[in-house]
Each structure stands twice: as structure tokens, then as C-alpha cells.
Design a protein around this motif. Structure first.
Motif, PDB file in Angstrom:
ATOM      1  N   TYR A  94       2.071   5.101   9.183  1.00 28.09           N
ATOM      2  CA  TYR A  94       1.029   4.086   9.111  1.00 28.09           C
ATOM      3  C   TYR A  94       1.291   3.049  10.195  1.00 28.09           C
ATOM      4  O   TYR A  94       2.397   2.498  10.270  1.00 28.09           O
ATOM      5  CB  TYR A  94       1.048   3.384   7.742  1.00 28.09           C
ATOM      6  CG  TYR A  94       1.153   4.365   6.595  1.00 28.09           C
ATOM      7  CD1 TYR A  94       0.053   5.129   6.212  1.00 28.09           C
ATOM      8  CD2 TYR A  94       2.366   4.542   5.921  1.00 28.09           C
ATOM      9  CE1 TYR A  94       0.161   6.058   5.171  1.00 28.09           C
ATOM     10  CE2 TYR A  94       2.474   5.459   4.880  1.00 28.09           C
ATOM     11  CZ  TYR A  94       1.377   6.216   4.514  1.00 28.09           C
ATOM     12  OH  TYR A  94       1.490   7.125   3.492  1.00 28.09           O
ATOM     13  N   GLU A 107       7.758   8.880   4.671  1.00 31.07           N
ATOM     14  CA  GLU A 107       6.678   7.937   5.005  1.00 31.07           C
ATOM     15  C   GLU A 107       7.239   6.768   5.801  1.00 31.07           C
ATOM     16  O   GLU A 107       8.292   6.228   5.453  1.00 31.07           O
ATOM     17  CB  GLU A 107       6.051   7.377   3.720  1.00 31.07           C
ATOM     18  CG  GLU A 107       5.167   8.348   2.996  1.00 31.07           C
ATOM     19  CD  GLU A 107       4.504   7.667   1.803  1.00 31.07           C
ATOM     20  OE1 GLU A 107       3.719   6.723   2.004  1.00 31.07           O
ATOM     21  OE2 GLU A 107       4.814   8.079   0.679  1.00 31.07           O
ATOM     22  N   ALA A 128       7.412   3.843   1.814  1.00 29.67           N
ATOM     23  CA  ALA A 128       7.557   3.981   3.271  1.00 29.67           C
ATOM     24  C   ALA A 128       8.675   3.093   3.814  1.00 29.67           C
ATOM     25  O   ALA A 128       8.893   1.981   3.327  1.00 29.67           O
ATOM     26  CB  ALA A 128       6.236   3.621   3.945  1.00 29.67           C
ATOM     27  N   ASP A 171       0.819  -1.220   0.000  1.00 25.74           N
ATOM     28  CA  ASP A 171       0.000   0.000   0.000  1.00 25.74           C
ATOM     29  C   ASP A 171       0.855   1.273   0.000  1.00 25.74           C
ATOM     30  O   ASP A 171       0.418   2.311  -0.491  1.00 25.74           O
ATOM     31  CB  ASP A 171      -0.913   0.032   1.241  1.00 25.74           C
ATOM     32  CG  ASP A 171      -2.014  -1.027   1.154  1.00 25.74           C
ATOM     33  OD1 ASP A 171      -2.160  -1.631   0.069  1.00 25.74           O
ATOM     34  OD2 ASP A 171      -2.712  -1.236   2.172  1.00 25.74           O
ATOM     35  N   HIS A 172       2.051   1.183   0.606  1.00 27.41           N
ATOM     36  CA  HIS A 172       2.889   2.389   0.758  1.00 27.41           C
ATOM     37  C   HIS A 172       4.324   2.037   0.345  1.00 27.41           C
ATOM     38  O   HIS A 172       5.204   1.899   1.196  1.00 27.41           O
ATOM     39  CB  HIS A 172       2.873   2.875   2.213  1.00 27.41           C
ATOM     40  CG  HIS A 172       1.499   2.948   2.791  1.00 27.41           C
ATOM     41  ND1 HIS A 172       0.565   3.879   2.386  1.00 27.41           N
ATOM     42  CD2 HIS A 172       0.874   2.183   3.719  1.00 27.41           C
ATOM     43  CE1 HIS A 172      -0.561   3.686   3.051  1.00 27.41           C
ATOM     44  NE2 HIS A 172      -0.399   2.661   3.865  1.00 27.41           N
ATOM     45  N   LYS A 204       4.140  11.111   6.737  1.00 29.34           N
ATOM     46  CA  LYS A 204       3.031  10.155   6.868  1.00 29.34           C
ATOM     47  C   LYS A 204       3.477   8.937   7.680  1.00 29.34           C
ATOM     48  O   LYS A 204       4.573   8.403   7.458  1.00 29.34           O
ATOM     49  CB  LYS A 204       2.581   9.696   5.485  1.00 29.34           C
ATOM     50  CG  LYS A 204       1.922  10.804   4.674  1.00 29.34           C
ATOM     51  CD  LYS A 204       1.027  10.179   3.610  1.00 29.34           C
ATOM     52  CE  LYS A 204       0.077  11.206   3.036  1.00 29.34           C
ATOM     53  NZ  LYS A 204       0.706  11.981   1.951  1.00 29.34           N
TER      54      LYS A 204
END
Ligand code: 13P
Ligand code: SF4
Length: 316
Positions: free
Chosen positions: A265, A242, A206, A202-203, A263
Motif C-alpha cells: 500500500y 503486507e 502491514a 486500514d491494514h 500486498k
């Protein structure tokens, strides 16, 4: 830029502000200070005077001028503060906020294992009871474990308790064989490799920051292994934008507030420590009203445990 308590509590009932006013007034009256671990609920972190990792909080507790410390964390942390500052009043707002990993070893069990390895140097992760610390030579936290192990001469055998994952991480990094207890943190052990795979998909840009309490399969796919305090520092100082955060999700509060342009998560909704979430703003108020729950350590245990904690503080 940190959110203030009214922003954090905007979703809560309208009484929260008067609750905060009451806390602040009582704090003044009692000559108290509120300190909170990085995993505490957002509202507790927002009302605390200081927030930090285990090492930062131990240091803080010893250096603060206030006579009363409301310690928002788990039992072993408040005990450490009581050991370092026996003259102060240390209050834990929920008496049942414990640490299952710390409960995975008792002083009797440790004494029995020491008999099997006479002369070994015993290093205890700070996530252990005062009675266990009293049986050890050195204490460590996740931010200084490597340094503490390195301080022991090569020809000494080391018994490392109670966290198997932190112990194995240090052993891997230093190539130093140790006898390692088989305790673990249930919260970090719930993080699965498929959580990391999903978050990375998804990232893709990151970086993965994980706590060394994570099992090896998680450590192996991480970019950084850091204590909670080190994660805060790394996120702030690096150019990376991220991060996937593989530790208890309470840390996200500071990471996001202190780095609004970046960001973060959480690796999984399962990364939650129920004990860290037992305290809330109301319990902080009750702690100050009733001066509860007083954490004390018997003098003979405290004296022996303090030697081990102070040895750590000198080395770190
Ligand atoms: P830190 O020392 O990194 O804050 O960790 C404490 C803890 O309990 C981790 O689960
Ligand atoms: Fe203990 Fe794990 Fe909770 Fe930390 S996160 S307090 S090690 S149970």
C-alpha cells in the motif's frame, strides 16, 4: 513475474506497441541500453533493460558494455554515470528532470562551510551535483550511508550534505555527532504521520517500510528504514505479507510485480516525485532518435568527483 510492456501499456493508445518496437530497433542500431530508477513511471520501468536504486544504477552504468546509456532518472544520477564512464554517451530523456534536494547546496556554499570547519571529512549523499561531489571526500547512498560514515575515524569531524533527514538518521543510529546540511526531499517531506496512522488502521498486519529521506516523525513509526533497492530485497526475502510503503510511489510497480502474492500500500498519493515522472516511453524514443540530452561533466570536476564516488564503491 513481471508485467511486460504490452500489459503495462494496455490502457494507453494503440500506438504504444509500435513505439516500443521503434525503441527496440533504435536501441540495437545505436548500441544502447536503457536503465531506469525504481521511481520511474511504470511504462519506463517496463521497457528498461535494468531497474534499480541509485547505488545499483551507478555500478551498472560503469559495468555495462554498451556505448550509449539512456538513463531514465534525474540529472544527478545521469551525471554520476557520466563521471564513472566518461567514454560513454549518457542520455537523459528529459533535460529538466532534476532533484530539488540536490539543488539545495552549491559548490560555493559547500566551500564556504568547509572553511568554517577546516580538516573536516565531507560526505555527500549521491543526490548532489557533480560540482558539489568534487568538493567532497566520500559519497554515499541511502543503502550504504551507515557504512560510509563508520569508515571515518572517530576523531574526525564529519560534514554531511545535503540531506538533513538521512544525516540525522545515520547520526541517531551510530550515535555519531555530525555537522549536517539542511537540505531535504520535498516528496518524502510531504508524507505525514496521519498518513501512516490511517494506513495502519486500514491494514493492521502491514509492516511500514520507509525511506531514510523521510522526516523523523515518519522514521519513528516505521518498522524498517531502507533504500529503494533494500525494500525490494526485504519484501522478497521476508515472510511478511503486507507492507505500507513510505517512499515515492513508483516503487510499487516492482514490489507488486515481483511479489504477486503479497500486498503493498502506498502511504499517500502525495508521495510522488514530479521530476521522476517527467520521462515517458515517447521521450525515451526521442532520446534515441536525437541522441539527446547528452550529459557531460567538465574533466576537472569529473576527476575530483570520481575519487569520492569510487571511494564509496570500494567501501560498499
Ligand atoms: P535510492 O538510492 O534509495 O534509490 O533513492 C534515491 C532517491 O532519490 C530517493 O529519493
Ligand atoms: Fe530528489 Fe526526492 Fe525526487 Fe529523490 S524523490 S529525486 S530526492 S526530489
Amino acid at each position: 513475474m513481471c508485467l511486460n510492456i504490452s500489459q503495462v501499456c494496455a490502457d494507453l493508445d494503440g500506438g504504444i506497441m509500435s513505439l516500443i518496437e521503434e525503441i527496440n530497433a533504435l536501441k540495437k542500431e545505436r548500441g544502447a541500453v536503457i536503465i531506469a530508477h525504481n521511481y520511474q513511471p511504470d511504462e519506463v520501468q517496463a521497457l528498461a533493460d535494468f531497474t534499480g536504486d541509485s547505488l545499483e544504477l551507478s555500478r551498472q552504468a560503469a559495468e555495462l558494455d554498451e556505448e550509449v546509456i539512456v538513463f531514465c532518472g534525474v540529472h544527478f544520477m545521469a551525471e554520476t554515470a557520466a563521471i564513472l564512464s566518461p567514454e560513454k554517451t549518457i542520455l537523459l530523456p528529459d533535460q529538466f528532470a532534476g532533484c530539488p534536494m540536490a539543488d539545495m547546496i552549491t559548490a560555493d556554499q559547500l566551500r564556504a562551510r568547509k572553511k568554517e570547519h577546516p580538516g573536516c571529512v565531507v560526505i555527500a549523499y549521491v543526490n548532489s551535483s557533480a560540482a558539489v561531489k568534487a568538493e567532497t571526500d566520500l559519497c554515499c547512498t541511502s543503502s550504504n550511508a551507515m557504512k560510509i560514515v563508520q569508515s571515518v575515524p572517530e576523531d574526525n569531524e564529519i560534514l554531511f550534505v545535503p540531506d538533513t533527514h538521512l544525516g540525522h538518521y545515520v547520526q541517531e543510529q551510530l550515535g555519531r555527532e555530525m555537522i549536517i546540511w539542511d537540505g531535504y526531499c520535498p516528496t518524502h517531506s510531504r508524507i505525514r504521520d496521519r498518513d501512516i496512522v490511517r494506513e495502519k488502521q486500514d491494514h493492521p498486519n502491514a509492516k511500514v517500510m520507509s525511506h531514510p529521506e523521510c522526516p523523523q516523525n515518519i522514521r519513528d513509526v516505521s518498522d524498517y528504514l531502507l533504500s529503494t533497492g533494500q525494500m525490494i530485497t526485504h519484501a522478497k526475502n521476508s515472510d511478511e505479507m503486507e507492507f505500507i510503503v513510505a517512499t515515492e510511489m513508483g516503487l510499487l510497480y516492482r514490489l507488486r510485480n515481483e511479489n504477486p502474492e503479497k500486498k503493498f500500500y502506498s502511504v499517500s498519493d502525495r508521495a510522488l516525485c514530479p521530476n521522476m515522472k517527467k520521462i515517458d516511453a515517447e521521450k525515451v524514443l526521442w532520446a534515441l532518435q536525437d541522441m539527446q540530452h547528452l550529459i557531460t561533466v567538465p574533466e576537472d570536476i569529473s576527476k575530483r568527483a570520481r575519487r569520492s564516488i569510487e571511494a564509496m564503491l570500494e567501501l560498499s
